[in-house]
Design a protein around this motif. Structure first.
Motif, PDB file in Angstrom:
ATOM      1  N   UNK A 127      32.286  -2.677 -24.918  1.00 32.65           N
ATOM      2  CA  UNK A 127      31.126  -2.458 -25.781  1.00 32.65           C
ATOM      3  C   UNK A 127      31.458  -1.570 -26.968  1.00 32.65           C
ATOM      4  N   UNK A 128      32.494  -0.765 -26.863  1.00 34.55           N
ATOM      5  CA  UNK A 128      32.814   0.168 -27.940  1.00 34.55           C
ATOM      6  C   UNK A 128      32.199   1.514 -27.640  1.00 34.55           C
ATOM      7  N   UNK A 129      32.786   2.542 -28.174  1.00 37.15           N
ATOM      8  CA  UNK A 129      32.372   3.904 -27.835  1.00 37.15           C
ATOM      9  C   UNK A 129      30.932   4.207 -28.211  1.00 37.15           C
ATOM     10  N   UNK A 130      30.498   3.789 -29.401  1.00 34.41           N
ATOM     11  CA  UNK A 130      29.148   4.155 -29.839  1.00 34.41           C
ATOM     12  C   UNK A 130      28.080   3.502 -28.970  1.00 34.41           C
ATOM     13  N   UNK A 131      28.287   2.303 -28.502  1.00 32.73           N
ATOM     14  CA  UNK A 131      27.294   1.642 -27.647  1.00 32.73           C
ATOM     15  C   UNK A 131      27.378   2.148 -26.210  1.00 32.73           C
ATOM     16  N   UNK A 132      28.574   2.475 -25.765  1.00 29.93           N
ATOM     17  CA  UNK A 132      28.731   2.951 -24.390  1.00 29.93           C
ATOM     18  C   UNK A 132      28.004   4.272 -24.182  1.00 29.93           C
ATOM     19  N   UNK A 133      27.882   5.073 -25.213  1.00 29.91           N
ATOM     20  CA  UNK A 133      27.209   6.354 -25.088  1.00 29.91           C
ATOM     21  C   UNK A 133      25.705   6.198 -24.977  1.00 29.91           C
ATOM     22  N   UNK A 134      25.150   5.085 -25.461  1.00 27.17           N
ATOM     23  CA  UNK A 134      23.702   4.895 -25.460  1.00 27.17           C
ATOM     24  C   UNK A 134      23.165   4.390 -24.123  1.00 27.17           C
ATOM     25  N   UNK A 160      19.576   5.147 -13.682  1.00 24.67           N
ATOM     26  CA  UNK A 160      18.658   4.948 -14.801  1.00 24.67           C
ATOM     27  C   UNK A 160      19.417   4.326 -15.958  1.00 24.67           C
ATOM     28  N   UNK A 161      18.684   3.627 -16.808  1.00 23.69           N
ATOM     29  CA  UNK A 161      19.272   2.977 -17.971  1.00 23.69           C
ATOM     30  C   UNK A 161      18.471   3.382 -19.190  1.00 23.69           C
ATOM     31  N   UNK A 162      19.154   3.751 -20.245  1.00 17.71           N
ATOM     32  CA  UNK A 162      18.502   4.100 -21.499  1.00 17.71           C
ATOM     33  C   UNK A 162      18.973   3.098 -22.538  1.00 17.71           C
ATOM     34  N   UNK A 163      18.053   2.436 -23.197  1.00 19.96           N
ATOM     35  CA  UNK A 163      18.391   1.407 -24.172  1.00 19.96           C
ATOM     36  C   UNK A 163      18.597   2.000 -25.563  1.00 19.96           C
ATOM     37  N   UNK A 182      18.402  -2.387 -29.002  1.00 23.72           N
ATOM     38  CA  UNK A 182      17.938  -3.137 -27.833  1.00 23.72           C
ATOM     39  C   UNK A 182      16.422  -3.061 -27.707  1.00 23.72           C
ATOM     40  N   UNK A 183      15.860  -1.903 -27.971  1.00 22.33           N
ATOM     41  CA  UNK A 183      14.408  -1.758 -27.921  1.00 22.33           C
ATOM     42  C   UNK A 183      13.734  -2.617 -28.989  1.00 22.33           C
ATOM     43  N   UNK A 184      14.334  -2.685 -30.174  1.00 20.06           N
ATOM     44  CA  UNK A 184      13.798  -3.530 -31.244  1.00 20.06           C
ATOM     45  C   UNK A 184      13.843  -5.002 -30.857  1.00 20.06           C
TER      46      UNK A 184
END
Length: 103
Positions: A26-33, A42-45, A49-51
């Motif tokens: 996924x790449x570092x910036x997406x993996x952190x989210x 728990x999962x935080x979008x 993804x929310x959009x």
């Protein structure tokens, strides 16, 4: 629409391996989210993804821009045999479409 999937189920990998390889893909910036931890899981979008979820809800509830009166009129004409196909108009539109693709 249904799909039948045959074959053996995929091998189960340890959770750490799965999380690490997913983060790498996924790449570092997406993996952190996105986070999933331990028993609480728990999962935080991400905002993106929310959009996308909001857009999906909006499209699912809104009419698709289909003129149901026209659809019903065409169904009726087809059913009673009064609908006629205009071959010349279809050919003209096909040629126009082909010209638009080759520009």
């Amino acid at each position: 629409m249904t799909h039948k999937i045959e074959g053996a189920s995929p091998a189960v990998r340890p959770a750490e391996t799965v999380a690490t390889s997913a983060a790498q893909r996924a790449g570092a910036e997406r993996a952190q989210s996105v986070s999933a931890t331990g028993a609480s899981e728990s999962v935080r979008l991400t905002g993106e993804a929310e959009s996308l979820q909001a857009l999906e809800r909006q499209l699912g509830s809104a009419p698709a821009g289909i003129d149901m009166a026209r659809v019903n009129a065409l169904r009726s004409a087809i059913a009673d045999g009064t609908y006629r196909v205009d071959a010349e108009q279809i050919a003209t539109r096909m040629l126009d479409f082909d010209r638009a693709l080759t520009k």
